[in-house]
Design a protein around this motif. Structure first.
Motif, short mmCIF file in Angstrom:
data_model
loop_
_atom_site.label_atom_id
_atom_site.label_comp_id
_atom_site.label_asym_id
_atom_site.label_seq_id
_atom_site.Cartn_x
_atom_site.Cartn_y
_atom_site.Cartn_z
N UNK A 169 0.81 -1.24 0.00
CA UNK A 169 0.00 0.00 0.00
C UNK A 169 0.84 1.28 0.00
N UNK A 170 2.03 1.23 -0.57
CA UNK A 170 2.78 2.46 -0.81
C UNK A 170 2.21 3.16 -2.04
N UNK A 171 2.16 4.48 -2.02
CA UNK A 171 1.75 5.22 -3.21
C UNK A 171 2.74 4.95 -4.34
N UNK A 172 2.23 4.62 -5.52
CA UNK A 172 3.07 4.40 -6.68
C UNK A 172 3.67 3.02 -6.80
N UNK A 173 3.28 2.10 -5.92
CA UNK A 173 3.96 0.80 -5.93
C UNK A 173 3.71 0.01 -7.21
N UNK A 174 2.54 0.15 -7.82
CA UNK A 174 2.28 -0.62 -9.04
C UNK A 174 3.14 -0.10 -10.19
N UNK A 175 3.21 1.19 -10.38
CA UNK A 175 3.97 1.72 -11.51
C UNK A 175 5.46 1.43 -11.37
N UNK A 176 5.99 1.51 -10.17
CA UNK A 176 7.41 1.24 -9.96
C UNK A 176 7.72 -0.24 -10.18
N UNK A 177 6.86 -1.11 -9.68
CA UNK A 177 7.07 -2.55 -9.87
C UNK A 177 6.89 -2.92 -11.34
N UNK A 178 5.89 -2.35 -11.99
CA UNK A 178 5.68 -2.64 -13.41
C UNK A 178 6.90 -2.24 -14.23
N UNK A 179 7.42 -1.08 -13.96
CA UNK A 179 8.61 -0.61 -14.69
C UNK A 179 9.80 -1.52 -14.44
N UNK A 180 9.98 -1.91 -13.18
CA UNK A 180 11.12 -2.77 -12.84
C UNK A 180 11.00 -4.14 -13.51
N UNK A 181 9.81 -4.70 -13.50
CA UNK A 181 9.61 -5.99 -14.16
C UNK A 181 9.86 -5.89 -15.66
N UNK A 182 9.34 -4.85 -16.27
CA UNK A 182 9.52 -4.68 -17.72
C UNK A 182 11.00 -4.52 -18.07
#
Length: 326
Positions: A169-182
């Protein structure tokens, strides 16, 4: 009064088991179920969680026996939580290649490649303070935590996880994880986001199972206020825009209105998390002979499906699979 005087005969469609089955609107299948597993470091360990009868912490050497049972019951997905020996301020065990979840993932995928492994992506089980991120000035530092969460997600994907499930539940966690995975070459690994996660008293038994109780304060600055409904839509909207492939609502039973709202507003699969407190209350009542456990559990999970859940994470998964397969 004659029937022609104008009232409906609704009971016609309830007249027998076969008739009720014919017109049943909501169905529960083993394919709907995701079973949470707690993997602990050590050997020959199968510790029953005191507050969760029938749920165990299992060491790696006993893990495949548990996973094969799950597979034989027709359950096709499990979610891994790690219980490490050592913890530190950064939660290093969450993202090391030799972490307990990474080791468990490799073991499962080698033995049963068709089993879907979901990796819970958080730091709380691995931090000495029990919070879901890095602590600065006695508070969770949102942006500093994101870097470690991204490292955790990539390490889980490298180990073979099929789905990354960030729960912090950190703000921005999905976008940061998505970028790192990609960037790491895992564009096809989906994210099952804990998009709507309330700060709930229903999590108590889980903290026994995962050894993740905060050592100070609470999680109310990052998990949601149970009083809020519109906030859930804002959280879910952000996660969808950032690249979430699934949306989790947690807890489930007291938040069925939120499950329905999320289902009505977003066109990705919705997952209800039937959490530990919901499980333990039923188990305690059943052990005292106060309820019919099977009937109550099936009714409860059907209510989650009826509210709009496509999938259910539940500690009852093995029991439900047995009941469905009778």
């Amino acid at each position: 009064m004659k029937a022609t005087e104008g009232f409906a005969r609704h009971r016609r469609l309830r007249s027998s088991d076969s008739m009720r089955a014919l017109v049943r609107e909501t169905h529960l299948h083993t394919n709907d179920l995701i079973y949470p597993l707690f993997v602990i470091e050590g050997e020959n360990i199968k510790n029953e969680v005191p507050s969760m009868p029938g749920v165990y912490q299992v060491s790696l050497d006993l893990l495949l026996g548990e996973v094969k049972e799950i597979d034989q019951l027709g359950i096709k997905a499990l979610m891994l939580f790690g219980v490490p020996k050592d913890k530190d301020e950064q939660g290093t065990g969450a993202f090391t290649d030799q972490g307990i979840v990474q080791e468990a993932t490799r073991l499962i995928k080698k033995a049963l490649p068709s089993m879907l492994v979901l990796a819970d992506t958080c730091l709380c089980e691995y931090t000495s303070h029990g919070h879901c991120g890095v602590i600065h000035n006695h508070d969770v530092d949102n942006d500093a935590s994101l870097e470690l969460l991204a490292k955790t997600a990539v390490s889980q994907a490298e180990a073979g996880a099929d789905i990354i499930a960030p729960s912090n539940m950190m703000d921005g966690f999905v976008t940061v994880i998505r970028s790192a995975l990609d960037e790491a070459g895992y564009k096809n690994i989906p994210i099952m986001s804990y998009a709507v996660k309330y700060s709930s008293a229903f999590y108590g038994p889980f903290r026994d199972a995962a050894d993740s109780t905060p050592q100070f304060g609470d999680r109310k600055t990052y998990q949601m206020d149970p009083a809020n409904r519109l906030e859930a839509m804002r959280e879910a909207q952000s996660d969808v825009e950032e690249g979430a492939d699934f949306l989790i609502v947690k807890p489930a039973l007291s938040y069925l209105d939120i499950v329905r709202d999320v289902k009505n507003n977003f066109d990705v699969p919705v997952v209800a998390y039937n959490v530990s407190g919901e499980y333990s209350m039923v188990k305690a009542a059943a052990m005292n002979g106060w309820i019919n456990e099977e009937e109550l559990v099936m009714e409860k999970l059907l209510s989650m499906k009826r509210a709009g859940a496509d999938l259910i994470i539940t500690y009852f998964a093995k029991d439900v699979a047995k009941w469905l397969n009778k």
